[in-house]
Each structure stands twice: as structure tokens, then as C-alpha cells.
Design a protein around this motif. Structure first.
Motif, mmCIF file in Angstrom:
data_model
loop_
_atom_site.group_PDB
_atom_site.id
_atom_site.type_symbol
_atom_site.label_atom_id
_atom_site.label_comp_id
_atom_site.label_asym_id
_atom_site.label_seq_id
_atom_site.Cartn_x
_atom_site.Cartn_y
_atom_site.Cartn_z
ATOM 1 N N ILE A 62 0.856 -1.176 0.000
ATOM 2 C CA ILE A 62 0.000 0.000 0.000
ATOM 3 C C ILE A 62 0.894 1.230 0.000
ATOM 4 C CG2 ILE A 62 -1.837 1.224 1.218
ATOM 5 C CD1 ILE A 62 -2.528 -1.657 0.232
ATOM 6 N N VAL A 63 0.689 2.086 -0.970
ATOM 7 C CA VAL A 63 1.487 3.300 -1.079
ATOM 8 C C VAL A 63 0.567 4.500 -0.885
ATOM 9 C CG1 VAL A 63 2.972 4.657 -2.582
ATOM 10 C CG2 VAL A 63 3.047 2.173 -2.675
ATOM 11 N N VAL A 64 0.911 5.354 0.072
ATOM 12 C CA VAL A 64 0.145 6.567 0.310
ATOM 13 C C VAL A 64 0.699 7.643 -0.616
ATOM 14 C CG1 VAL A 64 -0.524 8.290 2.024
ATOM 15 C CG2 VAL A 64 -0.248 5.895 2.701
ATOM 16 N N PRO A 65 -0.123 8.171 -1.520
ATOM 17 C CA PRO A 65 0.395 9.176 -2.441
ATOM 18 C C PRO A 65 0.717 10.481 -1.725
ATOM 19 C CG PRO A 65 -1.951 8.922 -2.737
ATOM 20 C CD PRO A 65 -1.524 7.880 -1.749
ATOM 21 N N TYR A 66 1.744 11.134 -2.192
ATOM 22 C CA TYR A 66 2.118 12.431 -1.650
ATOM 23 C C TYR A 66 2.150 13.409 -2.813
ATOM 24 C CZ TYR A 66 4.627 16.133 0.701
ATOM 25 O OH TYR A 66 4.978 17.338 1.241
ATOM 26 N N PHE A 67 1.351 14.431 -2.745
ATOM 27 C CA PHE A 67 1.256 15.402 -3.816
ATOM 28 C C PHE A 67 2.002 16.672 -3.424
ATOM 29 C CE2 PHE A 67 -2.466 12.685 -4.155
ATOM 30 C CZ PHE A 67 -2.347 12.261 -5.467
ATOM 31 N N PHE A 68 2.730 17.216 -4.364
ATOM 32 C CA PHE A 68 3.448 18.460 -4.147
ATOM 33 C C PHE A 68 2.589 19.616 -4.636
ATOM 34 C CE2 PHE A 68 6.676 15.216 -4.627
ATOM 35 C CZ PHE A 68 7.484 15.463 -3.532
ATOM 36 N N PRO A 69 2.503 20.678 -3.862
ATOM 37 C CA PRO A 69 1.707 21.816 -4.323
ATOM 38 C C PRO A 69 2.411 22.487 -5.503
ATOM 39 C CG PRO A 69 2.843 22.355 -2.300
ATOM 40 C CD PRO A 69 3.086 20.893 -2.571
#
Length: 80
Positions: A62-69
Motif C-alpha cells: 500500500i502506497v500513500v500518495p504524496y502530492f506536491f503543491p
């Protein structure tokens, strides 16, 4: 402190006769995995087994996505 769920889990997935693991059939039990594709009962599953279908115990990461602003339309500027 923010707690995250475990990064991997264990379950069952169907494997096609050509050896492809069908990720969309991933379920907690083997019966649920079979029913996700073949809902017509045990008779249909026994026919599919004769064709080469299998159920396999698998581990899923399971990979938690990390979004860059930022703005995706911006182009990278390379300094001269």
C-alpha cells in the motif's frame, strides 16, 4: 503523531492460465477472490481450474500518495 495503516497486506488473487496475477481480484479470502470474477458458483470454478486458473496467496504493498503543491502547467526553468 499521525498514524498510518500498515504498508502491506496479505490476501488472495486470481491467476490466469497464462500466469498473469489479476490485481483487481485481490480479496481477503480465496472464496471472495473467486466470486469477484466467477460469481456463478463452484461448478464454474471447477471448469476454470481445468482451464488453468488458480488462486494465489499474495502480498500487496500500500502506497500513500504524496502530492506536491504547484501548477502542473509550469515549465521547468533551466538556469543559464
Amino acid at each position: 503523531m499521525k498514524l498510518y495503516p500498515p504498508s502491506s497486506t496479505q490476501g488472495y488473487a486470481l491467476v490466469s492460465p497464462d500466469g498473469a496475477v489479476l490485481g483487481h481480484s485481490y480479496r481477503a479470502t480465496s472464496n471472495e477472490a473467486i466470486e469477484s470474477m466467477f460469481s456463478e458458483g463452484a461448478d464454474q470454478w471447477s471448469e476454470r481450474q481445468n482451464e488453468g486458473w488458480q488462486v494465489m496467496l499474495v502480498y500487496a504493498r500500500i502506497v500513500v500518495p504524496y502530492f506536491f503543491p504547484g501548477d502542473a502547467r509550469q515549465k521547468d526553468v533551466v538556469p543559464s
